[in-house]
Enzyme design. Structure first.
Site, PDB file in Angstrom:
ATOM      1  N   ASP A 140       0.805  -1.228   0.000  1.00  0.00           N
ATOM      2  CA  ASP A 140       0.000   0.000   0.000  1.00  0.00           C
ATOM      3  C   ASP A 140       0.835   1.274   0.000  1.00  0.00           C
ATOM      4  OD1 ASP A 140       0.750  -0.886   2.574  1.00  0.00           O
ATOM      5  OD2 ASP A 140      -0.869   0.205   3.552  1.00  0.00           O
ATOM      6  N   GLU A 177      -0.707  -2.166   5.082  1.00  0.00           N
ATOM      7  CA  GLU A 177       0.159  -2.138   6.274  1.00  0.00           C
ATOM      8  C   GLU A 177       0.045  -0.811   6.988  1.00  0.00           C
ATOM      9  OE1 GLU A 177       3.258  -1.174   8.856  1.00  0.00           O
ATOM     10  OE2 GLU A 177       3.157  -0.244   6.883  1.00  0.00           O
TER      11      GLU A 177
HETATM   12 NI    NI Z   1       6.515   0.959   5.528  1.00  0.00          NI
END
Ligand code: NI
Length: 401
Positions: free
Chosen positions: A90, A148
């Protein structure tokens, strides 16, 4: 026709050569992903891009455990252990300020943490290992994780979906711009902190700025709260125990001559120790309530637990450190201190011993020095080759032979 069984030490050099010849492709993948960043939980095109690369490789079994993640399993021809390797995919809500040919094409969205590099490196690993399936022991599970950067993160959902079932060891890496390219950093034990967050709304009584005695001033009270919170880490925590408490938002007021009704504070707490992690919010709550009570204000305090701390398995870290020194030279291995940033790689470490490595991506001479999450963040792309070769060596080593 059967291939001779190779020990990791014999197999690693030939696979490192394949990895090296793949370097231009890995850079091309990274540049595509960098141009087309997607926010956490919205990685639809990214996951499809990854899927399309993987589906063209021989021998991979693909699955899509969540809408924007991809998992590939590679069963080697020979018996052995099961190793999971994870990359996050991401980007961040940051407007890129770099002027590179591969800069983000999406206003306000940017790969400012290097996850585009992580994804490309893992695609490289899948490519190298899929071509060597007949010589591989055990199973490799390639985890392309979504989200994440945004709580609750993607890792827990993937663990719940069973991606860690039967896994013996798990490894992952983060490109690291504060470390020079060419270096690999390993930390045994606690490596990244638990990143918790808090919010606090102080409600007083607004009024005319010239008549403070008729008000309960939430700004003056909030200032006391911010000061008092600093005393928790400095006066109530063992100085040898790492802890951070940062107030990062203080929002109040709309005009110079008006005392507002309320003030809003938020921030983050970083710890490694489980007891301390439990104690700090209790102390914050007591302190905030005490101050607000004392001034006749009320408060609403909420505290949210973030990811668990990343704790690298000591024996596994020592083994990989030794491997890095032997394979790439002692100068490559860089001892690192733990960092107070957080990572949901820790979710996988609840299920199997794991090591999260840092791969140097900075280059002062080339001006690649911006911090992670900065609008001018970039990596020295030579780090992709270092990361790929590290994962090739580590995966084959851990698969055994
Ligand atoms: Ni990172």
């Amino acid at each position: 026709m059967s291939s001779p069984t190779l020990t990791p030490d014999a197999l690693i050099p030939s696979l490192l050569a394949s990895a090296e010849s793949l370097a231009p492709q890995v850079i091309a993948w990274r540049r595509h992903l960098h141009r087309h960043p997607e926010l956490s939980f919205e990685e639809h095109a990214t996951a499809q891009y990854v899927y399309d690369v993987l589906v063209a490789l021989p021998g991979l079994e693909l699955s899509r455990p969540t809408a924007t993640s991809v998992v590939a399993r590679l069963r080697g021809a020979l018996p052995g252990r099961t190793i999971a390797v994870r990359a996050d995919m991401d980007a961040l809500p940051i407007h890129e300020e770099n002027d590179t040919p591969y800069r983000s094409t999406k206003p306000g969205v940017m790969h400012a943490c290097g996850h585009d590099g992580h994804t490309s490196i893992l695609l490289g690993l899948a490519t190298v290992l899929a071509a060597a399936r007949d010589r591989l022991h055990g199973e490799v599970r390639f985890i392309f994780q979504h989200a994440e950067e945004l709580s609750p993160g993607g890792a827990d959902a993937l663990v719940d979906a069973g991606v860690m079932d039967g896994v013996d060891d798990v490894i992952g890496l983060h490109l690291w711009s504060s470390m020079p390219v060419g270096h690999i950093g390993l930390v045994a034990g606690p490596a990244m902190a638990a990143p918790d967050t808090f919010q606090c709304t102080i409600t007083g009584r607004g009024g005319h700025a010239a008549l403070p005695h008729d008000t309960i001033d939430p700004i003056a009270i909030g200032a006391q709260v911010v000061s008092a919170l600093q005393q928790i880490v400095s006066r109530q925590v063992d100085p040898l125990e790492p802890a951070v408490l940062s107030v990062t938002q203080f929002i109040a007021g709309t005009a110079f001559n008006v005392i507002p009704n309320s003030a809003y504070l938020s921030g983050t707490v970083r710890t490694f120790d489980a007891t301390l992690r439990r104690q700090i919010p209790e102390r914050m709550d007591r302190l905030i309530r005490g101050i607000c009570d004392g001034f006749g204000a009320t408060c609403e305090f909420t505290y949210e637990l973030g990811y668990r701390p990343v704790v690298n398995d000591a024996a596994l870290t020592a083994r990989l450190a030794d491997l890095v020194s032997r394979t790439f030279g002692e100068h490559v291995l860089t001892p690192l201190r733990p960092v107070m940033g957080g990572e949901d790689f820790s979710a996988y470490q609840q299920r199997a011993p794991g090591v999260f490595a840092f791969v140097g991506a900075g280059n002062v001479a080339r001006g690649i020095t911006a911090a992670h999450h900065h609008p001018r963040f970039d990596i020295d792309e030579a780090s992709l080759d270092v990361g790929l070769r590290y994962l090739v060596a580590a995966t084959v080593e851990l698969l055994g032979g």
